[in-house]
Design an enzyme around this catalytic site. Structure first.
Site, PDB file in Angstrom:
ATOM      1  N   ARG A   1      38.786  45.446  47.260  1.00  0.00           N
ATOM      2  CA  ARG A   1      39.405  45.547  45.921  1.00  0.00           C
ATOM      3  C   ARG A   1      40.121  44.251  45.568  1.00  0.00           C
ATOM      4  NH1 ARG A   1      43.007  50.607  46.615  1.00  0.00           N
ATOM      5  NH2 ARG A   1      43.627  50.289  44.453  1.00  0.00           N
TER       6      ARG A   1
ATOM      7  N   ARG B   1      50.383  53.641  51.429  1.00  0.00           N
ATOM      8  CA  ARG B   1      50.599  54.498  50.255  1.00  0.00           C
ATOM      9  C   ARG B   1      49.983  55.881  50.469  1.00  0.00           C
ATOM     10  NH1 ARG B   1      48.721  52.446  44.334  1.00  0.00           N
ATOM     11  NH2 ARG B   1      46.610  52.727  45.124  1.00  0.00           N
TER      12      ARG B   1
ATOM     13  N   ARG C   1      39.473  44.746  33.015  1.00  0.00           N
ATOM     14  CA  ARG C   1      39.428  44.182  34.363  1.00  0.00           C
ATOM     15  C   ARG C   1      38.439  43.032  34.442  1.00  0.00           C
ATOM     16  NH1 ARG C   1      41.613  48.918  37.522  1.00  0.00           N
ATOM     17  NH2 ARG C   1      41.770  48.297  39.697  1.00  0.00           N
TER      18      ARG C   1
HETATM   19  P1  AMP Z   1      42.863  51.697  40.196  1.00  0.00           P
HETATM   20  O1  AMP Z   1      43.420  53.069  40.330  1.00  0.00           O
HETATM   21  O2  AMP Z   1      43.252  51.038  38.902  1.00  0.00           O
HETATM   22  O3  AMP Z   1      43.171  50.821  41.400  1.00  0.00           O
HETATM   23  O4  AMP Z   1      41.266  51.835  40.121  1.00  0.00           O
HETATM   24  C1  AMP Z   1      40.534  52.441  41.188  1.00  0.00           C
HETATM   25  C2  AMP Z   1      39.066  52.062  41.072  1.00  0.00           C
HETATM   26  O5  AMP Z   1      38.539  52.551  39.818  1.00  0.00           O
HETATM   27  C3  AMP Z   1      38.760  50.569  41.054  1.00  0.00           C
HETATM   28  O6  AMP Z   1      38.702  50.014  42.357  1.00  0.00           O
HETATM   29  C4  AMP Z   1      37.400  50.547  40.350  1.00  0.00           C
HETATM   30  O7  AMP Z   1      36.358  50.971  41.222  1.00  0.00           O
HETATM   31  C5  AMP Z   1      37.575  51.625  39.293  1.00  0.00           C
HETATM   32  N1  AMP Z   1      38.119  51.050  38.036  1.00  0.00           N
HETATM   33  C6  AMP Z   1      39.367  51.201  37.539  1.00  0.00           C
HETATM   34  N2  AMP Z   1      39.506  50.532  36.370  1.00  0.00           N
HETATM   35  C7  AMP Z   1      38.317  49.938  36.125  1.00  0.00           C
HETATM   36  C8  AMP Z   1      37.814  49.100  35.083  1.00  0.00           C
HETATM   37  N3  AMP Z   1      38.575  48.716  34.041  1.00  0.00           N
HETATM   38  N4  AMP Z   1      36.519  48.675  35.168  1.00  0.00           N
HETATM   39  C9  AMP Z   1      35.733  49.053  36.196  1.00  0.00           C
HETATM   40  N5  AMP Z   1      36.139  49.819  37.217  1.00  0.00           N
HETATM   41  C10 AMP Z   1      37.421  50.272  37.191  1.00  0.00           C
END
Ligand code: AMP
Length: 222
Positions: free
Chosen positions: A172, A129, A90
């Site tokens: 986000r 969602r 990310r």
């Molecule tokens: P997601 O389900 O992919 O939308 O991720 C939910 C949350 O998890 C994100 O908003 C971040 O806070 C954390 N997160 C997920 N992937 C990463 C990553 N590669 N690096 C840092 N934080 C992450």
């Protein structure tokens, strides 16, 4: 057949998880979803989960040292026959760490699959969602449950993810634009980027990804 080592890129709500579920059925790939792993750490109240929760609730990235170790271990443990990474890398530091790890293992990425969607569509999708404890996903408008508040597939209650609330969704998206979007150029320069229109139906996006992967595999064999 050559192994597929794939990453999914794109803003939250572009449909990466939906595509991942389909690609896992098509190809026997280890699916490594950073957000899911972090959420299970939070639910289990591990030390990592306790550290990560505040960042997640605020829509910020969890610090690199916590995430990089967790994901690279998984790639080594489970990804021997190919992997599909969702939500990692990310930022550039995570992408560099992944590249170095793969170099050391004598492996390389097959492609970075970018599923694109504009902010207004993403906001509409995420705010409606709903998810059940088994991880099934529905949408209050686009895929409304037959029984209000209950999952069509397993009957468990549907809940809104804490970070799908409007103020966190906004944050986000900001985090995506500020820290993650640069990976589009990063992988484009390496010749690995493949773009998909996330505003199309899940089936159309899936068909396009499959066709692209089939072409990539053919090219590898030439
Ligand atoms: P997601 O389900 O992919 O939308 O991720 C939910 C949350 O998890 C994100 O908003 C971040 O806070 C954390 N997160 C997920 N992937 C990463 C990553 N590669 N690096 C840092 N934080 C992450």
């Amino acid at each position: 057949m050559s192994e597929l080592n794939l990453i999914l890129l794109g803003p939250p709500g572009a449909g990466k998880g939906t595509q991942a579920a389909r690609l896992r059925k098509d190809f026997d790939l280890a699916y490594i979803a950073t957000g899911d792993l972090l959420r299970s750490h939070v639910a289990d109240e591990t030390e990592l989960g306790r550290e990560a929760a505040a960042y997640m609730d605020a829509g910020k990235l969890v610090p690199d040292p916590l995430v990089i170790a967790m994901i690279l271990d998984k790639v080594e443990e489970e990804g021997d026959d190919g992997f599909l990474l969702d939500g990692f890398p990310r930022n550039d530091a995570q992408a560099d760490a992944l590249g170095e790890e793969l170099d050391q293992l004598g492996r390389r990425l097959t492609a970075a699959l970018l599923v694109e969607a504009p902010d207004d569509i993403v906001i509409e999708r995420l705010s409606g969602r709903r998810t059940c404890a088994n991880g099934h996903v529905q949408h209050v408008t686009f895929d409304p449950p037959k029984v209000d508040g209950m999952c069509d597939l397993c009957g468990r209650p549907l809940k809104q993810r804490k970070d799908d609330q409007p103020d966190v969704v906004q944050k986000r998206l900001e985090t995506y634009h500020e820290q993650t979007e640069s990976l589009i150029d990063y992988y484009d320069e390496k010749g690995l980027l493949r773009r998909f229109d996330g505003t199309r139906s899940p089936t159309e996006v899936h068909d396009h990804i499959r066709a692209t992967l089939a072409t990539l595999r053919l090219e590898e064999r030439l």
